[in-house]
Design an enzyme around this catalytic site. Structure first.
Site, PDB file in Angstrom:
ATOM      1  N   PHE A 189      26.643  33.357  41.241  1.00  0.00           N
ATOM      2  CA  PHE A 189      28.239  33.258  41.620  1.00  0.00           C
ATOM      3  C   PHE A 189      28.215  32.167  42.796  1.00  0.00           C
ATOM      4  O   PHE A 189      28.941  32.304  43.642  1.00  0.00           O
ATOM      5  CB  PHE A 189      28.925  34.277  41.741  1.00  0.00           C
ATOM      6  N   HIS A 190      27.388  31.111  42.742  1.00  0.00           N
ATOM      7  CA  HIS A 190      27.214  30.240  44.045  1.00  0.00           C
ATOM      8  C   HIS A 190      27.151  28.731  43.788  1.00  0.00           C
ATOM      9  O   HIS A 190      26.593  27.776  44.241  1.00  0.00           O
ATOM     10  CB  HIS A 190      25.940  30.416  44.662  1.00  0.00           C
ATOM     11  N   PRO A 191      28.491  28.570  42.703  1.00  0.00           N
ATOM     12  CA  PRO A 191      28.369  26.891  42.494  1.00  0.00           C
ATOM     13  C   PRO A 191      28.876  26.233  43.623  1.00  0.00           C
ATOM     14  O   PRO A 191      29.709  26.620  44.474  1.00  0.00           O
ATOM     15  CB  PRO A 191      29.536  26.898  41.469  1.00  0.00           C
TER      16      PRO A 191
END
Length: 556
Positions: free
Chosen positions: A472-474
């Site tokens: 969850f690190h875009p």
């Protein structure tokens, strides 16, 4: 309605801007948030140990899905993003990790980004932070974000996992955000002294929301930015279920802080982006910027899970009959199992000498369960989350229609380079070696996942294709720089336009070595000073570790 500034997105960076800009009582700010309030009575977002819950519903999560990922057996993969005051800081894992100093020095190699070096940015990390053990050259003592350090004796598995990494020959570090990131050590977390999630809604907005010069609108879905020629002059949005747009004008600037997935969508709907894409949806072109929505990056990770022979894991906390006591301890005392995210140990290593700084991250967790709360192993267990940090794979975010409620086409192109496969194979093999060190002998049972039968390159690759998940690190979709694919300059100003900035994780030129939230907040603090025309904080003189070709690990 007229304001000096309109901020789109009350997330990790948007709340920083709203708070800093309204410190001047003569500056008026409108803050638009598509989600709702951050209800303080809702344990799902406020209790650190409940971090999996917001990812399971849609109240606080946009719950995007990717297009079928071609190198991941065509899986449609999760892409959760925060919805509500606080943005993704309202639903993230609360790991306070800034990345490696060399990430920022690498950004600063780009012409025009020289003042984004680590020593230029460190004062802004410090400005944002209050660390529970006090300030030093690396950490702040009176900032809006509460940072809690890991304390000895919380769980024997944390100490054992760190010691196992050291026994495998890797360095020990006492602060992953201090002089040396490389190595294994305790992890800081964004949790208040009262055991509550320290989102930017709590840390920043709580001090600003009573100011008469700040107007906050929740359930306000931005449709598009309004332009007069090449100048951004306002925003049009939909409130609640209404189909009739509301608009406001910005006398000075529109500040787009909607995150790496939504910021490029809003630009595209507003006529800024790839001309061919906009023509497909009959969107009048305001300014062609082919880089909008491109350069999408993320971290992938896997879980390596082990049975625990001693009854010391968090497995009992998953049993419903134990949860009322855990909830009461947290609610009334801010203590106990509920007051931690349980990511209290981890590390960063170089898997091969060719990497100048760490390329693999570890989070240790004293229970065997998926990050989103699914597939809990029904026994005492523990696990490592492990993944590569700076994948060369790049993807995109593209609108599918003009409707602001329709999710975009998201494709990360995970694992599209040979380097990705090499790093993940190395990561599994190194992790197994660490897990088999003497420090874990009394705890380590059988390998639950991937399982000992999974050994060859082909078997490991198939495990990754089927089981690797997003961290969850875009980021990166409105990248900062001055090449033909960049979207903003070194102050977040959109190229070719006036009165418009992007300030969020989308402007990172390259993903950092670690979790993104602390650096996104830093970006907000740094650009807030630029917007206000204030002199930048004095450059730090703190030292920091550079491997300079040192061996990856000590010889045994």
């Amino acid at each position: 309605m007229q304001f000096d500034y309109i901020i789109i997105g009350a997330g990790s960076a948007g709340n920083v801007l709203a708070t800093r800009l309204t410190e001047d009582p003569n500056t008026s700010v409108l803050l638009l948030e598509a989600g709702g309030p951050d209800y303080r009575f809702d344990f799902r977002t406020q209790m650190p140990a409940a971090l999996a819950f917001p990812l399971q519903g849609k109240r606080y999560n946009w719950a995007y899905e990717t297009e079928p990922e071609p190198f991941m057996n065509n899986r449609r993969m999760e892409c959760g993003r925060g919805k509500g005051l606080g943005g993704s800081s309202l639903i993230n894992g609360m790991c306070y990790i800034r990345g490696n100093a060399l990430d920022l020095d690498n950004w600063a190699q780009e012409p025009g980004l020289e003042n984004w070096s680590y020593l230029d940015c460190l004062p802004y990390y410090r400005k944002a932070e209050t660390r529970d053990v006090g300030e030093n050259d690396y950490h702040g003592g009176d900032g809006p974000v509460s940072v809690t350090t890991s304390k000895p004796g919380v769980n024997p598995l944390f100490e054992a996992m760190i010691e196992a990494g050291v026994q495998a020959g890797y360095p020990r570090t006492d602060d992953l955000n201090g002089y040396q990131q490389e190595g294994f050590g305790p992890m800081d977390r964004t949790v208040t002294p009262q055991g509550r999630r320290a989102s930017t809604a709590r840390g920043y907005l709580d001090q600003a929301k009573s100011r008469p010069n700040l107007t906050i609108r929740t359930h306000a879905m931005t449709d598009h930015i309004i332009f007069d020629g090449k100048r951004a002059v306002g925003v049009e949005w939909l409130e609640g279920d209404s189909t009739i747009p509301t608009r406001a004008t910005a006398n000075k600037e529109v500040l787009l802080c909607a995150g790496a997935i939504a910021s490029p969508q809003i630009l595209q709907r507003s006529g800024v982006g790839n001309a061919e894409l906009l023509a497909e949806f009959d969107i009048p072109l305001v300014h062609e910027l082919p880089g909008v929505g491109e350069n999408l990056q993320d971290h992938l990770e896997m879980y390596l899970q082990y049975e625990c022979k001693e009854p010391v894991s968090l497995y009992p906390a998953l049993q419903w009959w134990n949860q009322p006591k855990i909830g009461a301890e947290w609610l009334f005392g801010g203590t106990g199992v509920g007051a931690s995210n349980h990511f209290e140990a981890g590390g960063f290593i170089r898997s091969r000498e060719e990497f100048a700084w760490p390329n693999i991250q570890y989070h240790f967790l004293p229970v065997a369960i998926n990050y989103n709360g699914s597939n809990a192993v029904k026994e005492h267990g523990f696990q490592c989350h492990v993944g590569s940090m700076r994948s060369p794979s790049r993807g995109h975010v593209r609108i599918k229609s003009r409707d602001p409620h329709q999710h975009p086409a998201i494709l990360f192109n995970y694992m599209s380079h040979e380097q990705d496969w090499q790093e993940f194979r190395d990561a599994i093999r190194i992790t197994r070696e660490i897990m088999h060190q003497p420090a874990l002998d009394q705890y380590r049972g059988r390998e639950i996942s991937p399982g000992v039968e999974c050994q060859t390159d082909e078997q490991l690759d198939e495990f990754v294709r089927n089981h690797a998940e997003t961290a969850f690190h875009p980021c990166g979709t409105c990248k900062m720089g001055y090449d033909e694919m960049s979207v903003v300059d070194g102050e977040g100003r959109v190229h070719g336009l006036e009165g418009l900035r992007v300030v969020d994780a989308s402007i990172m030129p390259q993903i950092i070595t670690g979790n993104l939230n602390a650096t996104t907040i830093m970006i907000g603090e740094k650009i807030a000073d630029m917007i206000r025309g204030q002199e930048a904080l004095s450059r730090s003189t703190a030292g920091y570790f550079v491997a300079n070709g040192m061996p990856v690990r000590a010889k045994k």
